[in-house]
Design a protein around this motif. Structure first.
Motif, PDB file in Angstrom:
ATOM      1  N   LEU B 300       0.684  -1.355   0.322  1.00 11.85           N
ATOM      2  CA  LEU B 300      -0.233   0.024  -0.226  1.00 11.85           C
ATOM      3  C   LEU B 300       0.835   1.456  -0.535  1.00 11.85           C
ATOM      4  CD1 LEU B 300      -1.890  -0.835   2.831  1.00 11.85           C
ATOM      5  CD2 LEU B 300      -2.447  -1.675   0.228  1.00 11.85           C
ATOM      6  N   THR B 301       1.054   2.013  -0.809  1.00 13.89           N
ATOM      7  CA  THR B 301       1.371   3.261  -1.478  1.00 13.89           C
ATOM      8  C   THR B 301       0.649   5.024  -0.876  1.00 13.89           C
ATOM      9  OG1 THR B 301       3.371   2.264  -2.465  1.00 13.89           O
ATOM     10  CG2 THR B 301       2.949   4.491  -2.418  1.00 13.89           C
ATOM     11  N   GLY B 302       0.934   5.344  -0.162  1.00 15.66           N
ATOM     12  CA  GLY B 302      -0.165   6.509   0.044  1.00 15.66           C
ATOM     13  C   GLY B 302       0.782   7.631   1.300  1.00 15.66           C
ATOM     14  N   ALA B 303      -0.154   8.010   2.043  1.00 13.30           N
ATOM     15  CA  ALA B 303      -0.099   9.411   2.639  1.00 13.30           C
ATOM     16  C   ALA B 303      -0.452   9.002   4.260  1.00 13.30           C
ATOM     17  CB  ALA B 303       0.000  10.626   2.049  1.00 13.30           C
ATOM     18  N   VAL B 304       0.269  10.197   4.924  1.00  9.68           N
ATOM     19  CA  VAL B 304      -0.495   9.925   6.729  1.00  9.68           C
ATOM     20  C   VAL B 304      -0.434  11.768   6.993  1.00  9.68           C
ATOM     21  CG1 VAL B 304      -0.101   9.733   9.678  1.00  9.68           C
ATOM     22  CG2 VAL B 304       0.527   7.745   7.952  1.00  9.68           C
ATOM     23  N   GLY B 305      -1.335  12.208   6.572  1.00 12.08           N
ATOM     24  CA  GLY B 305      -1.486  13.516   7.005  1.00 12.08           C
ATOM     25  C   GLY B 305      -0.704  14.207   5.193  1.00 12.08           C
ATOM     26  N   ASP B 306       0.069  14.997   5.176  1.00  9.18           N
ATOM     27  CA  ASP B 306       0.874  15.062   3.462  1.00  9.18           C
ATOM     28  C   ASP B 306       2.732  14.495   3.663  1.00  9.18           C
ATOM     29  OD1 ASP B 306       2.562  16.617   5.440  1.00  9.18           O
ATOM     30  OD2 ASP B 306       2.033  18.411   4.445  1.00  9.18           O
ATOM     31  N   GLN B 307       2.284  13.337   4.644  1.00  8.67           N
ATOM     32  CA  GLN B 307       4.196  12.774   5.103  1.00  8.67           C
ATOM     33  C   GLN B 307       4.032  11.451   4.217  1.00  8.67           C
ATOM     34  OE1 GLN B 307       6.592  12.764   8.566  1.00  8.67           O
ATOM     35  NE2 GLN B 307       4.510  13.546   9.668  1.00  8.67           N
ATOM     36  N   PRO B 308       4.233  10.873   3.241  1.00 14.08           N
ATOM     37  CA  PRO B 308       4.079   9.729   2.140  1.00 14.08           C
ATOM     38  C   PRO B 308       4.692   8.119   3.104  1.00 14.08           C
ATOM     39  CG  PRO B 308       6.788  10.657   2.040  1.00 14.08           C
ATOM     40  CD  PRO B 308       5.393  12.035   2.469  1.00 14.08           C
ATOM     41  N   LEU B 309       3.861   7.104   3.164  1.00 17.37           N
ATOM     42  CA  LEU B 309       3.879   6.155   3.684  1.00 17.37           C
ATOM     43  C   LEU B 309       3.940   5.180   2.831  1.00 17.37           C
ATOM     44  CD1 LEU B 309       3.587   5.959   7.793  1.00 17.37           C
ATOM     45  CD2 LEU B 309       2.129   3.816   6.274  1.00 17.37           C
ATOM     46  N   ARG B 310       5.026   4.100   3.443  1.00 16.17           N
ATOM     47  CA  ARG B 310       4.036   1.877   2.746  1.00 16.17           C
ATOM     48  C   ARG B 310       4.144   1.394   3.345  1.00 16.17           C
ATOM     49  NH1 ARG B 310       8.103   3.640  -1.186  1.00 16.17           N
ATOM     50  NH2 ARG B 310       7.703   3.814  -3.054  1.00 16.17           N
ATOM     51  N   ALA B 311       2.884   0.669   3.137  1.00 15.27           N
ATOM     52  CA  ALA B 311       2.878  -0.062   3.987  1.00 15.27           C
ATOM     53  C   ALA B 311       2.276  -1.476   3.816  1.00 15.27           C
ATOM     54  CB  ALA B 311       1.092   0.199   5.031  1.00 15.27           C
ATOM     55  N   ILE B 312       1.619  -2.820   4.192  1.00 11.45           N
ATOM     56  CA  ILE B 312       1.982  -4.153   3.555  1.00 11.45           C
ATOM     57  C   ILE B 312       1.023  -4.567   4.538  1.00 11.45           C
ATOM     58  CG2 ILE B 312       3.904  -4.602   3.204  1.00 11.45           C
ATOM     59  CD1 ILE B 312       4.422  -6.534   5.281  1.00 11.45           C
ATOM     60  N   ALA B 313      -0.462  -5.238   4.270  1.00 13.30           N
ATOM     61  CA  ALA B 313      -1.242  -5.912   3.892  1.00 13.30           C
ATOM     62  C   ALA B 313      -1.669  -7.569   4.015  1.00 13.30           C
ATOM     63  CB  ALA B 313      -2.768  -5.201   3.588  1.00 13.30           C
ATOM     64  N   PRO B 314      -2.525  -8.296   4.208  1.00 17.71           N
ATOM     65  CA  PRO B 314      -2.131  -9.711   3.900  1.00 17.71           C
ATOM     66  C   PRO B 314      -2.736  -9.474   2.398  1.00 17.71           C
ATOM     67  CG  PRO B 314      -3.796  -9.636   6.220  1.00 17.71           C
ATOM     68  CD  PRO B 314      -3.094  -8.021   5.467  1.00 17.71           C
ATOM     69  N   PRO B 315      -2.910 -10.668   2.057  1.00 12.59           N
ATOM     70  CA  PRO B 315      -2.635 -10.635   0.053  1.00 12.59           C
ATOM     71  C   PRO B 315      -4.363 -10.841   0.066  1.00 12.59           C
ATOM     72  CG  PRO B 315      -2.226 -12.667   1.082  1.00 12.59           C
ATOM     73  CD  PRO B 315      -2.484 -11.521   2.337  1.00 12.59           C
ATOM     74  N   ASP B 316      -5.649 -10.785   0.980  1.00 14.19           N
ATOM     75  CA  ASP B 316      -6.518 -10.837   0.657  1.00 14.19           C
ATOM     76  C   ASP B 316      -7.558  -9.853   1.593  1.00 14.19           C
ATOM     77  OD1 ASP B 316      -5.711 -11.614   3.305  1.00 14.19           O
ATOM     78  OD2 ASP B 316      -7.518 -13.755   3.593  1.00 14.19           O
ATOM     79  N   ALA B 317      -6.425  -9.326   1.920  1.00 16.66           N
ATOM     80  CA  ALA B 317      -7.196  -7.719   2.512  1.00 16.66           C
ATOM     81  C   ALA B 317      -8.521  -6.695   1.460  1.00 16.66           C
ATOM     82  CB  ALA B 317      -6.289  -6.755   3.293  1.00 16.66           C
ATOM     83  N   ALA B 318      -9.379  -6.184   1.858  1.00 15.36           N
ATOM     84  CA  ALA B 318     -10.189  -5.347   0.746  1.00 15.36           C
ATOM     85  C   ALA B 318      -9.712  -3.900   1.281  1.00 15.36           C
ATOM     86  CB  ALA B 318     -12.088  -6.028   1.202  1.00 15.36           C
ATOM     87  N   ILE B 319      -9.277  -3.812   0.456  1.00 20.14           N
ATOM     88  CA  ILE B 319      -8.455  -2.371   0.797  1.00 20.14           C
ATOM     89  C   ILE B 319      -8.319  -1.834  -0.929  1.00 20.14           C
ATOM     90  CG2 ILE B 319      -7.092  -0.819   1.335  1.00 20.14           C
ATOM     91  CD1 ILE B 319      -5.994  -3.337   3.434  1.00 20.14           C
ATOM     92  N   ALA B 320      -9.309  -0.777  -1.096  1.00 19.60           N
ATOM     93  CA  ALA B 320      -9.791   0.512  -2.644  1.00 19.60           C
ATOM     94  C   ALA B 320      -8.817   1.028  -2.410  1.00 19.60           C
ATOM     95  CB  ALA B 320     -10.752   0.059  -2.121  1.00 19.60           C
ATOM     96  N   PRO B 321      -8.252   1.783  -3.416  1.00 19.94           N
ATOM     97  CA  PRO B 321      -7.190   2.626  -3.331  1.00 19.94           C
ATOM     98  C   PRO B 321      -7.959   3.940  -3.115  1.00 19.94           C
ATOM     99  CG  PRO B 321      -6.802   2.178  -6.079  1.00 19.94           C
ATOM    100  CD  PRO B 321      -7.723   0.918  -4.785  1.00 19.94           C
ATOM    101  N   GLY B 322      -7.539   5.037  -2.471  1.00 18.26           N
ATOM    102  CA  GLY B 322      -8.675   5.985  -2.120  1.00 18.26           C
ATOM    103  C   GLY B 322      -9.274   6.051  -0.558  1.00 18.26           C
ATOM    104  N   ALA B 323      -9.244   4.408  -0.189  1.00 17.24           N
ATOM    105  CA  ALA B 323      -9.597   4.488   1.521  1.00 17.24           C
ATOM    106  C   ALA B 323      -8.919   4.992   2.207  1.00 17.24           C
ATOM    107  CB  ALA B 323     -10.082   2.976   1.284  1.00 17.24           C
ATOM    108  N   ARG B 324      -9.543   5.149   3.582  1.00 17.94           N
ATOM    109  CA  ARG B 324      -8.717   5.475   4.468  1.00 17.94           C
ATOM    110  C   ARG B 324      -8.509   4.166   5.015  1.00 17.94           C
ATOM    111  NH1 ARG B 324      -8.001  11.130   8.598  1.00 17.94           N
ATOM    112  NH2 ARG B 324      -7.234  12.074   6.699  1.00 17.94           N
ATOM    113  N   ILE B 325      -7.237   3.704   6.045  1.00 18.15           N
ATOM    114  CA  ILE B 325      -7.854   2.837   6.576  1.00 18.15           C
ATOM    115  C   ILE B 325      -6.469   2.813   7.638  1.00 18.15           C
ATOM    116  CG2 ILE B 325      -7.709   1.451   5.139  1.00 18.15           C
ATOM    117  CD1 ILE B 325      -4.736   0.075   5.797  1.00 18.15           C
ATOM    118  N   GLY B 326      -6.920   2.770   9.319  1.00 15.36           N
ATOM    119  CA  GLY B 326      -5.732   3.176  10.173  1.00 15.36           C
ATOM    120  C   GLY B 326      -4.664   1.490  10.788  1.00 15.36           C
ATOM    121  N   LEU B 327      -3.614   2.440  10.994  1.00 16.26           N
ATOM    122  CA  LEU B 327      -2.305   1.353  11.276  1.00 16.26           C
ATOM    123  C   LEU B 327      -2.093   1.417  12.644  1.00 16.26           C
ATOM    124  CD1 LEU B 327       0.149   2.660   8.055  1.00 16.26           C
ATOM    125  CD2 LEU B 327      -1.163   0.394   8.175  1.00 16.26           C
ATOM    126  N   ARG B 328      -1.877   0.571  12.607  1.00 12.79           N
ATOM    127  CA  ARG B 328      -1.721  -0.033  14.231  1.00 12.79           C
ATOM    128  C   ARG B 328      -0.517  -0.444  14.816  1.00 12.79           C
ATOM    129  NH1 ARG B 328      -5.831  -3.713  16.818  1.00 12.79           N
ATOM    130  NH2 ARG B 328      -4.048  -5.528  16.724  1.00 12.79           N
TER     131      ARG B 328
END
Lengths: 282, 348
Positions: B300-328
């Motif tokens: 997953l490539t995106g941003a926290v506020g205006d700072q860029p960030l990359r994260a990974i999610a399980p291969p079957d996670a239902a995450i769409a581009p443009g969504a806001r999620i939380g990272l714990r």
């Protein structure tokens, strides 16, 4: 655009025509001339050449000069190229100075050495000043054949080592420096590095230099003529005399054909003996 | 066998500084990787140890002997070059035996050692071949066999795998590790490839700008990078850096707060795999811009506020581009850096 298969041939055509018209044709003509006798083909010109008073001397002198000059030039050029490879700053300047003799015509080189070696030349002036000579002493005569030979050999070595150097320097630059470094790391002394790595990898360049220098050494003329005249007969000099003084083109052509044969044989030997198999190329 | 002591070694090329008083100790039989981007001085350092380059200052001690004044051939080393430097005019057997022949060892011993080294590298069937007839991978094996045949006290390797294609590199890496473990040779290994360094080395020295930023075991360097540079250079995707401000021992990122080692401006270093995607209401608020299915996981490539960030999610996670999620984030696996110096901050 589809590549046209005849384009490469078209592009080399001018060079082929030029060489054909100005090298191949005269070559064939020379051979024909040398074989022309009274009333058809004969070996009369060759017989006359072999029977010539100066022929044996000319043949011996030419071979002797080649056998002495070419190995010395190769050895010197190897040494110089190795030294150049070690130089950092100023390398180009040193190389430039060392190849200056290349820019001088062989006749001019012969005259320069004449100024040194003639009876009133620089060498005798120095020897006289040191008290080693009583007066002008001729060195370039038939009575002093050894000194005459050494003088001619020196002049030839001075004049034409640079072309060998240029070929070897170019060849050395093609050898990746890691080969030398690997040899160094694995325990080779400087001499072993040269003997076991540089020399074998330089073989193709040495072959080119040997062919070029040997062919040119068999054609030696201007330097000899300037220093010794006919005191030191050589093959090309005899061809010149037969053509110019004796007005006999047939015998001159026979000499020319003989020189060509010797050159071709030498080239053939080098190509065979110093062959680098494709799989061993650097 | 021998240890290596690199003591305040410096090197300048004219006005340009390549190495600034670098010190490093490699224990007997240890495998240390010098890791860093091109131009960081790692190859220069290796060449100084080899004796192919002279240091401007400092000492190199191999097996208790200061080798500063010794030529390469007297240092008891062997080296594998980036372009292999396998002699084209010698057969594979003659290449492998080169070092031994230079040492004037008896013919039978040379033959025995060549056979042993060739067997180790699985190239016994190539001994009569010419190098030009070999593939890149085979040539590489010849280069390593040539180095091991002399049973060196120290083995130096300069980017030995970088000219191989990816698949071959993976295979050669595993073989190299097995062979060197068996030989037990002290090894200094230069690479710019962090996976190579992580996979092969007992310890990694991360270099940057002519200095060693951190030395340690691969796991330790990965988990606790000493500088922001080290964190960013190791790992794929690279470590994320989030600038935030802390007060009262807590750093705030959006509505989320984390225990911070000091108040004021701090930089959080967060590896992609150290945060679990959760609902938008909890964790660090992350706006996903691009989703790349990598097979084993989603990148997953995106941003926290205006700072860029990359994260990974399980291969079957239902995450769409443009969504806001939380990272714990896993609080035990976070790194904190001083935004000014880039140095790691330890929790008080």
């Amino acid at each position: 655009m589809a590549p046209k298969p005849w384009v490469p041939y078209l592009l080399i055509a001018p060079a082929v025509l030029f060489l054909g018209a100005l090298f191949l044709l005269p070559l064939v003509q020379t051979l024909v001339l040398s074989l022309q006798g009274e009333g058809g083909l004969s070996f009369a010109n060759y017989a006359r050449m072999l029977g010539d008073l100066n022929f044996a001397d000319a043949l011996r002198n030419t071979f002797l000069l080649t056998l002495v000059v070419v190995p010395v030039q190769i050895a010197l050029a190897l040494l110089m190229a190795t030294m150049i490879a070690r130089i950092g700053a100023g390398r180009d300047l040193v190389l430039w100075v060392w190849v200056i003799p290349l820019a001088i015509s062989d006749l001019a080189a012969g005259l320069a050495w004449l100024a040194i070696l003639q009876s009133t030349g620089y060498l005798n002036s120095v020897l006289f000043a040191l008290g080693l000579l009583d007066g002008p002493t001729p060195w370039l005569t038939q009575e002093t054949p050894v000194v005459l030979f050494i003088g001619i050999a020196l002049a030839e070595i001075w004049r034409a080592t640079a072309i060998v150097l240029v070929i070897l320097v170019a060849g050395m630059q093609l050898i990746p420096k890691e080969f030398g470094e690997a040899a160094e790391v694995f325990g080779a002394s400087p001499w072993q590095r040269f003997r076991r790595v540089t020399l074998p990898l330089l073989k193709p360049s040495i072959q080119s230099a040997l062919i070029l220098r040997t062919v040119l050494a068999f054609e030696v003329f201007a330097v000899v003529y300037a220093l010794g005249g006919r005191n030191f007969p050589v093959l090309v000099g005899e061809a010149y005399v037969w053509q110019g003084e004796n007005q006999n083109t047939g015998v001159a052509a026979a000499y020319a054909a003989l020189i060509m044969l010797i050159s071709m044989l030498a080239t053939f030997v080098y190509l065979r003996v110093l062959r680098t198999p494709r799989e061993q190329m650097a | 066998m021998a240890d290596i002591l690199i003591d305040r070694v410096a090197k300048s090329f004219g006005a340009a500084r390549a190495l600034a008083e670098v010190s490093l100790q490699v224990a007997d039989g240890e495998f240390v990787a010098l890791l860093g981007p091109s131009g960081c001085g790692k190859t220069t350092l290796l060449r100084i140890v080899a004796g192919l380059e002279t240091a401007s200052g400092g000492r190199v001690v191999i097996g208790g002997r200061d080798v500063g004044a010794l030529p390469p051939r007297a240092r008891g080393i062997a080296m594998v070059f980036q372009n292999y430097a396998v002699f084209p005019h010698m057969t594979v057997a003659d290449n492998i035996g080169f070092g031994l022949r230079m040492q004037k060892r008896p013919v039978e011993e040379v033959a025995r050692q060549v056979g042993r080294a060739a067997e180790m590298l699985r190239i016994s069937h190539l001994l009569d071949r010419w190098p030009a007839r070999l593939s890149g991978g085979q040539r590489q094996r010849v280069a390593v066999a040539r180095a091991l045949a002399v049973q060196p006290a120290v083995l130096l390797m300069d980017e030995p795998l970088s000219n191989l294609d990816a698949l071959l590199r993976l295979e050669m890496r595993a073989d190299l590790k097995a062979v060197l473990r068996e030989a037990g040779t002290t090894t200094l290994y230069v690479t710019h490839d962090q996976t190579e360094a992580m996979g092969l080395a007992d310890r990694i020295a991360v270099m940057h700008g002519g200095v060693i930023e951190q030395i340690g075991a691969p796991g330790a360097i990965y988990a606790r990078p000493a500088t922001r540079f080290v964190g960013g250079f190791l790992g794929s995707p690279p470590m994320n850096f989030l600038l935030c401000s802390a007060s009262g021992g807590r750093a705030a990122i959006g509505d989320f707060a984390l225990a911070a080692p000091q108040d004021g401006a701090v930089m959080l270093g967060l590896r992609a795999e150290d945060a679990v995607p959760v609902g938008a209401a909890e964790g660090i608020p992350f706006d996903v811009r691009v989703v790349e299915p990598m097979g084993a996981h989603l990148l997953l490539t995106g941003a926290v506020g205006d700072q860029p960030l990359r994260a990974i999610a399980p291969p079957d996670a239902a995450i769409a581009p443009g969504a806001r999620i939380g990272l714990r984030p896993d609080p035990a696996r976070l790194s904190w850096f001083d935004p000014e110096t880039g140095r790691r901050l330890e929790a008080a």
